[in-house]
Design a protein around this motif. Structure first.
Motif, PDB file in Angstrom:
ATOM      1  N   TRP A   1      78.057  33.787  72.962  1.00  0.00           N
ATOM      2  CA  TRP A   1      77.028  32.751  73.168  1.00  0.00           C
ATOM      3  C   TRP A   1      76.303  32.445  71.873  1.00  0.00           C
ATOM      4  CZ3 TRP A   1      77.702  30.058  77.216  1.00  0.00           C
ATOM      5  CH2 TRP A   1      78.119  30.625  78.433  1.00  0.00           C
TER       6      TRP A   1
ATOM      7  N   ASP B   1      84.759  37.509  77.415  1.00  0.00           N
ATOM      8  CA  ASP B   1      83.376  37.725  77.816  1.00  0.00           C
ATOM      9  C   ASP B   1      82.451  37.237  76.703  1.00  0.00           C
ATOM     10  OD1 ASP B   1      80.945  38.617  78.565  1.00  0.00           O
ATOM     11  OD2 ASP B   1      81.524  40.697  78.906  1.00  0.00           O
ATOM     12  N   LEU B   2      81.736  36.165  77.002  1.00  0.00           N
ATOM     13  CA  LEU B   2      80.892  35.582  75.955  1.00  0.00           C
ATOM     14  C   LEU B   2      79.631  36.403  75.704  1.00  0.00           C
ATOM     15  CD1 LEU B   2      81.293  31.792  76.701  1.00  0.00           C
ATOM     16  CD2 LEU B   2      82.123  33.021  74.713  1.00  0.00           C
ATOM     17  N   ASN B   3      79.395  37.442  76.521  1.00  0.00           N
ATOM     18  CA  ASN B   3      78.274  38.336  76.239  1.00  0.00           C
ATOM     19  C   ASN B   3      78.626  39.378  75.197  1.00  0.00           C
ATOM     20  OD1 ASN B   3      76.161  37.415  77.802  1.00  0.00           O
ATOM     21  ND2 ASN B   3      77.085  38.261  79.651  1.00  0.00           N
ATOM     22  N   GLN B   4      79.899  39.473  74.883  1.00  0.00           N
ATOM     23  CA  GLN B   4      80.379  40.471  73.926  1.00  0.00           C
ATOM     24  C   GLN B   4      80.777  39.767  72.624  1.00  0.00           C
ATOM     25  OE1 GLN B   4      80.600  43.802  74.302  1.00  0.00           O
ATOM     26  NE2 GLN B   4      79.590  43.619  76.294  1.00  0.00           N
ATOM     27  N   PRO B   5      80.913  40.556  71.554  1.00  0.00           N
ATOM     28  CA  PRO B   5      81.482  39.952  70.347  1.00  0.00           C
ATOM     29  C   PRO B   5      82.843  39.340  70.680  1.00  0.00           C
ATOM     30  CG  PRO B   5      80.726  42.178  69.898  1.00  0.00           C
ATOM     31  CD  PRO B   5      80.600  41.977  71.368  1.00  0.00           C
TER      32      PRO B   5
END
Lengths: 331, 282
Positions: free
Chosen positions: B139, B226-230
């Motif tokens: 993100w 997963d856009l919460n992760q790098p």
């Protein structure tokens, strides 16, 4: 408040998959961490994303809590660990070599006295056929070429260990350059990471630089013969690294703080260094996942580490680390 | 030497110098493209698209995760950046007016933003979205790219809308159309090719960015959506691989460079074709 709501919202939209760990730091152990992470993912499905950004970056990012673990070749003192609320333990031992690229001179043929190495990196020995180098190498035909010095440009634990060594063998170095992760270099070209220095050495004939042994192996550079603490010639070879590593005295109470340069012994290579993992103290659950990865690697990763030119920690040190984990409730 | 001869001589000298400069520019362009194509194609193979990144020296090694990550980042940034840019551009042209104080201020600010070094935007997003949340994330990368995109789309939209003759707007209003309908059906229709070109060029622009991603989306050695992760991106991977000392990584870096260049070149060419066909219509 808003921050928390957004974070909770985002977390609920995307449910996290298996334990994904992110770590960053030292480039010195990066090749072996990449390998361990690759094997760990094949075996367990868990991803350990390690990014090689330098020890300075590793300490900074784990202190800012943006990664799950940091990695640094420069151990932090217990006081600093308390201040930054970090745990610290060693993961693997490596060696820093003076790697050269001189056409016609093979690996291990060139001898450099420790104090002369400092003079080269200070720009005081400018040519390969300087008397201070030729007198130690009567059999070699050293060219009258300018020495291209290659060093790190980023905050680096490799630089810390290398400069620690030079400062203890050369007063001139200790007084004028000093010890640190980033130095005010008197001369030379700067590269980012061990990777960057290795590329500089391979691109510039008649160059010398300092890199982790794994980078020397992968690139086929020559490594200079240096001197032990007592002044005996010692080759940059695995058995000599091991000879130095066995003098390590680990104390869990000091979070394993230990600098391994210039150990005693007739075969002890002088620039051996452990590389350390830093964990944020408050992240108990995540730390357990990180610890699982290193525990797995301690059990199954020794062969890999050796193949890449690192020295795995001895079994009793690993046991010491496991009880350190247990003591802090993360194992 | 007569005056005439002197002027001809001077003319020739200037012509020679400017042609030489033009040729030098072209030479470097073709040199870069030539090396890229040569090194890129020799490194390109099916494995690049079917396997994820692997430690140096492994057989099953590719760039799949970086390709997917790059697409997600660019797509996400476009989804945020394009609507904001188009709407803001519309405000400037249709509501703010040429001389309006607020409109002028916005134009000036967006011009400044366009020339902001992209690494500064990366640092800004790091302070805003990485440090407070405690992890690097896709993100944050999307946000950094979107911030870069908005001023580009805004300015092209503004310029393109202003090219639509005022008489068309007057005609629509005279027929009793409300202003929003006039904008949607008359002004947008007249400017749509120009706007589309601007959008394509802005996508091409951000697709090649490394600096804003270095400490926002970071990088990931594994496949992750997963856009919460790098998340991995082609540009950061290229940067890491190209500076690495491993031959197989360096080769894959060239392949990444080629894929990226073809994407950016493609977007540029499509943009130019759209402009061409528009001119043909007239």
């Amino acid at each position: 408040m808003l921050k928390k709501t957004i974070a909770a919202l985002a977390a609920s939209i995307i449910t996290a998959s298996a334990a994904n760990i992110s770590g960053a730091g030292a480039s010195f152990p990066a090749p072996v961490y990449f390998d361990w992470a690759y094997m760990y993912q094949k075996a367990t499905g868990n991803q350990v994303n390690y990014q090689s950004i330098g020890s300075g970056g590793g300490i900074k990012q784990v202190s800012a809590r943006t990664v799950n673990f940091g990695a640094s070749d420069k151990p932090l003192k217990p006081k600093k660990l308390d201040r930054k609320r970090l745990y610290q333990f060693p993961a693997v031992i490596g060696s820093i070599v003076a790697a050269y690229n001189i056409p016609g001179i093979k690996d291990g043929e060139l001898k450099i006295e420790n104090k002369d190495l400092a003079a080269i990196f200070m720009g005081k020995i400018k040519y390969w056929d300087d008397k201070r180098i030729t007198e130690d190498n009567p059999g070699l035909n050293l060219p009258h070429k300018e020495i291209v010095v290659c060093h790190r440009a980023d905050g680096s634990g490799t630089t810390f260990n290398f400069s620690y060594f030079l400062a203890h063998v050369s007063e001139d170095w200790a007084n004028n350059v000093g010890i640190g992760k980033a130095l005010d270099w008197p001369t030379g070209l700067g590269g980012k990471g061990n990777e960057g220095v290795a590329s500089l050495i391979s691109q510039n004939p008649y160059s010398i630089g300092y890199v982790e042994y794994a980078y020397k192996l992968k690139n086929g550079f020559g490594a200079a013969v240096l001197q032990t603490a007592s002044g005996k010639w010692v080759e940059a070879k695995e058995e000599n690294f091991k000879a130095a590593a066995k003098y390590a005295k680990w104390t869990p109470a000091k979070h394993f703080y230990q600098i391994l340069a210039l150990q005693p012994g007739d075969n002890s290579y002088p620039i051996v260094a452990a590389t350390f993992i830093l964990l944020p103290r408050e992240a108990t659950e995540m730390n357990k996942e990180v610890v699982k990865f290193f525990d797995y690697s301690f059990k199954h990763g020794d062969e890999d580490a050796k193949k890449l030119g690192y020295i795995p920690l001895p079994e009793q040190t690993k046991e010491m680390i496991r009880s350190y984990w247990k003591e802090h409730g993360i194992y | 030497m007569t005056r005439q001869e002197r002027r001809i001589l001077l003319n020739n000298i200037i012509m020679f110098l400017s042609s030489a400069a033009a040729i030098a520019g072209m030479l470097f362009l073709f040199w870069i493209i030539g090396v890229l194509i040569y090194k890129g194609f020799t490194a390109l193979n099916l494995d690049i698209f079917t396997y994820d990144m692997a430690p140096p020296g492994r057989e099953e090694s590719g760039l799949r995760n970086a390709l997917v990550g790059q697409l997600m980042l660019v797509l996400g940034a476009s989804l945020i950046g394009v609507p904001i840019g188009v709407l803001a551009g519309t405000y400037l042209s249709e509501y703010g007016g040429k001389k309006g104080r607020l409109a002028r201020l916005i134009r000036d600010i967006s011009d400044i933003m366009m020339s902001t070094p992209s690494i500064v935007i990366g640092a800004f997003i790091y302070a805003l979205l990485v440090e407070p949340f405690g992890h690097f994330s896709g993100w944050a990368g999307i946000a950094a790219l979107a911030v870069m995109m908005v001023p580009i789309v805004l300015r092209t939209t503004d310029d393109m809308l202003q090219l639509v003759p005022g008489s068309l707007r007057e005609a629509a209003i005279a027929l009793g159309a409300p202003k929003y309908k006039m904008i949607l059906q008359v002004v947008y229709r007249g400017a749509k090719t120009g706007m589309l070109t601007g959008i394509l060029l802005s996508i091409a622009r951000i697709a090649g960015e490394t600096a804003p991603l270095l400490f926002t989306s970071f990088s990931n050695n594994f496949f992750s959506t997963d856009l919460n992760q790098p998340i991995a991106s082609l540009t950061v991977t290229m940067f890491n691989y190209a500076t690495s000392p491993y031959d197989d990584w360096i080769n894959q870096g060239w392949a990444a460079a080629l894929i990226l260049a073809l994407f950016v070149l493609g977007a540029n060419i499509i943009g130019r074709i759209i402009i061409r066909t528009k001119k043909g219509d007239r």
